[in-house]
Design an enzyme around this catalytic site. Structure first.
Site, short mmCIF file in Angstrom:
data_model
loop_
_atom_site.label_atom_id
_atom_site.label_comp_id
_atom_site.label_asym_id
_atom_site.label_seq_id
_atom_site.Cartn_x
_atom_site.Cartn_y
_atom_site.Cartn_z
N ILE A 1 0.78 -1.13 -0.08
CA ILE A 1 -0.07 -0.11 0.09
C ILE A 1 0.77 1.29 0.04
O ILE A 1 0.53 2.47 0.12
CB ILE A 1 -0.98 -0.14 1.13
CG1 ILE A 1 -0.02 -0.19 2.72
CG2 ILE A 1 -2.07 -1.06 1.13
CD1 ILE A 1 -0.79 -0.20 3.89
N THR B 1 12.18 -15.94 3.67
CA THR B 1 11.84 -17.38 4.42
C THR B 1 10.85 -18.13 3.56
O THR B 1 10.38 -17.71 2.68
CB THR B 1 11.02 -17.02 5.70
OG1 THR B 1 9.86 -16.07 5.22
CG2 THR B 1 11.82 -16.26 6.93
N HIS C 1 -4.29 -4.09 -2.80
CA HIS C 1 -4.81 -3.97 -1.44
C HIS C 1 -5.33 -2.50 -1.29
O HIS C 1 -5.24 -2.05 -0.26
CB HIS C 1 -4.12 -4.48 -0.30
CG HIS C 1 -4.38 -5.85 -0.32
ND1 HIS C 1 -3.16 -6.63 0.28
CD2 HIS C 1 -5.25 -6.81 -0.87
CE1 HIS C 1 -3.68 -8.04 0.25
NE2 HIS C 1 -4.75 -8.15 -0.46
N GLY D 1 8.87 -11.52 -2.14
CA GLY D 1 8.64 -10.70 -0.67
C GLY D 1 7.34 -11.07 -0.18
O GLY D 1 6.74 -9.96 0.46
N THR D 2 6.75 -12.00 -0.22
CA THR D 2 5.43 -12.14 0.19
C THR D 2 5.22 -13.69 1.07
O THR D 2 5.80 -14.61 0.51
CB THR D 2 4.24 -12.10 -0.61
OG1 THR D 2 3.14 -12.68 0.19
CG2 THR D 2 4.39 -12.73 -1.87
N SER D 3 4.66 -13.49 2.34
CA SER D 3 4.50 -14.85 2.81
C SER D 3 3.17 -15.77 2.25
O SER D 3 2.87 -16.85 2.62
CB SER D 3 4.14 -14.51 4.38
OG SER D 3 2.85 -13.78 4.62
N CYS E 1 -21.28 7.83 3.26
CA CYS E 1 -21.88 8.29 2.04
C CYS E 1 -21.02 7.86 0.89
O CYS E 1 -21.28 8.16 -0.25
CB CYS E 1 -21.97 9.68 2.06
SG CYS E 1 -20.59 10.67 1.86
P1 CNA Z 1 3.88 -10.46 5.08
O1 CNA Z 1 3.09 -11.50 5.46
O2 CNA Z 1 4.64 -9.61 6.42
O3 CNA Z 1 5.31 -11.22 4.38
C1 CNA Z 1 6.29 -10.41 4.17
C2 CNA Z 1 7.30 -11.47 3.46
O4 CNA Z 1 8.40 -10.99 3.21
C3 CNA Z 1 7.90 -12.62 4.80
O5 CNA Z 1 7.78 -13.69 4.38
C4 CNA Z 1 9.40 -12.26 4.69
O6 CNA Z 1 10.15 -13.47 5.16
C5 CNA Z 1 9.76 -11.49 3.44
N1 CNA Z 1 10.69 -10.49 3.50
C6 CNA Z 1 10.98 -9.51 4.28
N2 CNA Z 1 12.05 -8.91 4.30
C7 CNA Z 1 12.37 -9.41 3.18
C8 CNA Z 1 13.85 -9.08 2.22
N3 CNA Z 1 14.67 -8.13 2.47
N4 CNA Z 1 13.83 -9.93 1.29
C9 CNA Z 1 13.28 -10.84 0.94
N5 CNA Z 1 11.84 -11.31 1.56
C10 CNA Z 1 11.57 -10.45 2.78
O7 CNA Z 1 3.36 -9.44 4.04
P2 CNA Z 1 2.65 -9.92 2.77
O8 CNA Z 1 3.02 -8.81 1.79
O9 CNA Z 1 2.74 -11.26 2.43
O10 CNA Z 1 1.38 -9.62 3.41
C11 CNA Z 1 0.31 -8.94 2.65
C12 CNA Z 1 -0.19 -7.63 3.31
C13 CNA Z 1 0.84 -7.03 3.97
C14 CNA Z 1 -0.78 -6.85 2.50
O11 CNA Z 1 -2.19 -6.67 2.91
C15 CNA Z 1 -0.16 -5.49 2.64
O12 CNA Z 1 -0.92 -4.40 2.66
C16 CNA Z 1 0.52 -5.67 3.96
N6 CNA Z 1 1.67 -4.64 4.01
C17 CNA Z 1 2.12 -3.92 3.41
C18 CNA Z 1 3.33 -3.26 3.61
C19 CNA Z 1 3.88 -2.15 2.42
O13 CNA Z 1 3.08 -1.47 1.69
N7 CNA Z 1 5.08 -1.77 2.28
C20 CNA Z 1 3.86 -3.15 4.85
C21 CNA Z 1 3.38 -4.26 5.50
C22 CNA Z 1 2.25 -4.76 5.48
#
Ligand code: CNA
Length: 322
Positions: A122, A283, A138, A256-258, A149
């Site tokens: 976001i 991870t 998102h 970079g997402t879980s 409204c």
């Molecule tokens: P998450 O569940 O926090 O997963 C993030 C993943 O990224 C984890 O598995 C980490 O191991 C991995 N990670 C962290 N740092 C690194 C790195 N340097 N290199 C590689 N991998 C890394 O977040 P997701 O994005 O999977 O979950 C979705 C949510 C998070 C959405 O609804 C977003 O809106 C929400 N979110 C967004 C932000 C942003 O906009 N920057 C920040 C925090 C959360």
């Protein structure tokens, strides 16, 4: 069965970083599915890492939450918007510079091989890096809407509230309510005049309670940034794009997402099984099985891939606000 066999064949086909380089070199329609992990190096914490927002919220314990996820839960927000607004400035996108990952996505677009970037983030850093074909699944802080409204305003309008940790209420709602009250008054007055005294006593009844109920209370609506909370549906654009893209995509790269948040996490199962999938993350994940898993820091991995491809990741052009 044929699908399973096809997938089996694909899984046996690719596995190493060499394969990843080859795949990127030969693909023409790449989907990038990104998450919070591509912005951690910019200084924005992710959700689920040990140093992420959920862990921080749990450790700080200063917010009235049973579960850290409640911070982004729409029912909780409606009930206690002040909790979100006392925290929102921590995640408000300001003064951040796009990471090498954001700029790598832009590079793919410049090379003409990016079909679309589906981002869960976001923070709008993809746009700041210049990526055109990005879908913010998102939402973002770019706009905000009144929960009552539905009036949409530029996100900048609520920035002062976020920074001063106050709940913004809708001016339009307030004005609409005043307009409605004025109209009701005029209607009543004209009815009184036209129906004569006898009937007027019937019209004279106090309907304000009923009206208040319909309106849902006298307060104007709360303004919420247009980021998708748990319990809110995604914009239909997500389904429309995916429906179209699944016909064209020839490589999926997840960074970079879980992959814990549906429906975005389900993109992996919605695209054809013959399309190879590369997963780049700090991870591992155990609930999905991409062909190639490149574990480590995403910035370092995309930089390595670029070097191998003979590409140069562009330098950041965005300058942080003073
Ligand atoms: P998450 O569940 O926090 O997963 C993030 C993943 O990224 C984890 O598995 C980490 O191991 C991995 N990670 C962290 N740092 C690194 C790195 N340097 N290199 C590689 N991998 C890394 O977040 P997701 O994005 O999977 O979950 C979705 C949510 C998070 C959405 O609804 C977003 O809106 C929400 N979110 C967004 C932000 C942003 O906009 N920057 C920040 C925090 C959360």
């Amino acid at each position: 069965l044929s699908r399973i066999l096809r997938r089996r064949t694909r899984l046996e086909q690719y596995s190493s970083i060499e394969d990843a380089v080859k795949l990127i070199k030969t693909s023409k329609k790449i989907i990038i599915l990104s998450g919070a992990g591509i912005s951690t190096s910019c200084g924005i914490p992710d959700f689920r890492s040990s140093t992420g927002l959920y862990a921080n919220l749990q450790n700080e314990g200063k917010f009235d939450l049973d579960d850290p996820q409640q911070m982004f839960d729409i029912s909780y927000f409606r009930e206690k918007p002040e909790v979100f607004y006392s925290f929102a400035k921590q995640i408000y996108p300001s003064n951040f510079i796009p990471s090498p990952c954001h700029r790598w996505i832009k590079l793919l677009e410049d090379k003409g091989v990016l079909l679309r970037n589906y981002t869960q983030n976001i923070d709008t850093l993809e746009s700041l890096a210049g990526v055109q074909n990005v879908l913010q699944c998102h939402g973002s802080f770019k706009t905000a809407s009144c929960l009552r409204c539905k009036t949409r305003v530029p996100g900048q309008n609520i920035e002062p509230y976020i920074m001063s940790q106050q709940v913004p209420y809708c001016g339009i709602c307030k004005a609409k309510r005043a307009e409605e009250m004025e109209l009701q008054k005029k209607i009543k007055e004209s009815l009184k005049k036209s129906k004569g005294k006898a009937k007027a006593s019937w019209d004279d009844q106090d309907d304000s309670e009923e009206e208040e109920r319909e309106w849902g209370g006298g307060e104007p609506g709360i303004i919420k940034p247009d980021i998708t909370f748990f319990g809110q549906a995604l914009d239909s654009e997500f389904d429309e794009c995916l429906f179209k893209d699944r016909e064209e995509v020839d490589l999926l790269i997840v960074i970079g997402t879980s992959l814990k948040v549906a429906p975005v996490s389900e993109v992996l199962t919605h695209i054809p099984h013959s399309v190879p999938q590369i997963y780049i993350n700090l991870t591992p994940v155990h609930h999905v099985h991409p062909d190639i898993c490149l574990l480590g820091d995403a910035d370092s991995i995309v930089t390595y891939l670029s070097d191998r491809l003979g590409w140069n990741i562009p330098l950041p052009t965005a300058v942080p606000k003073p």
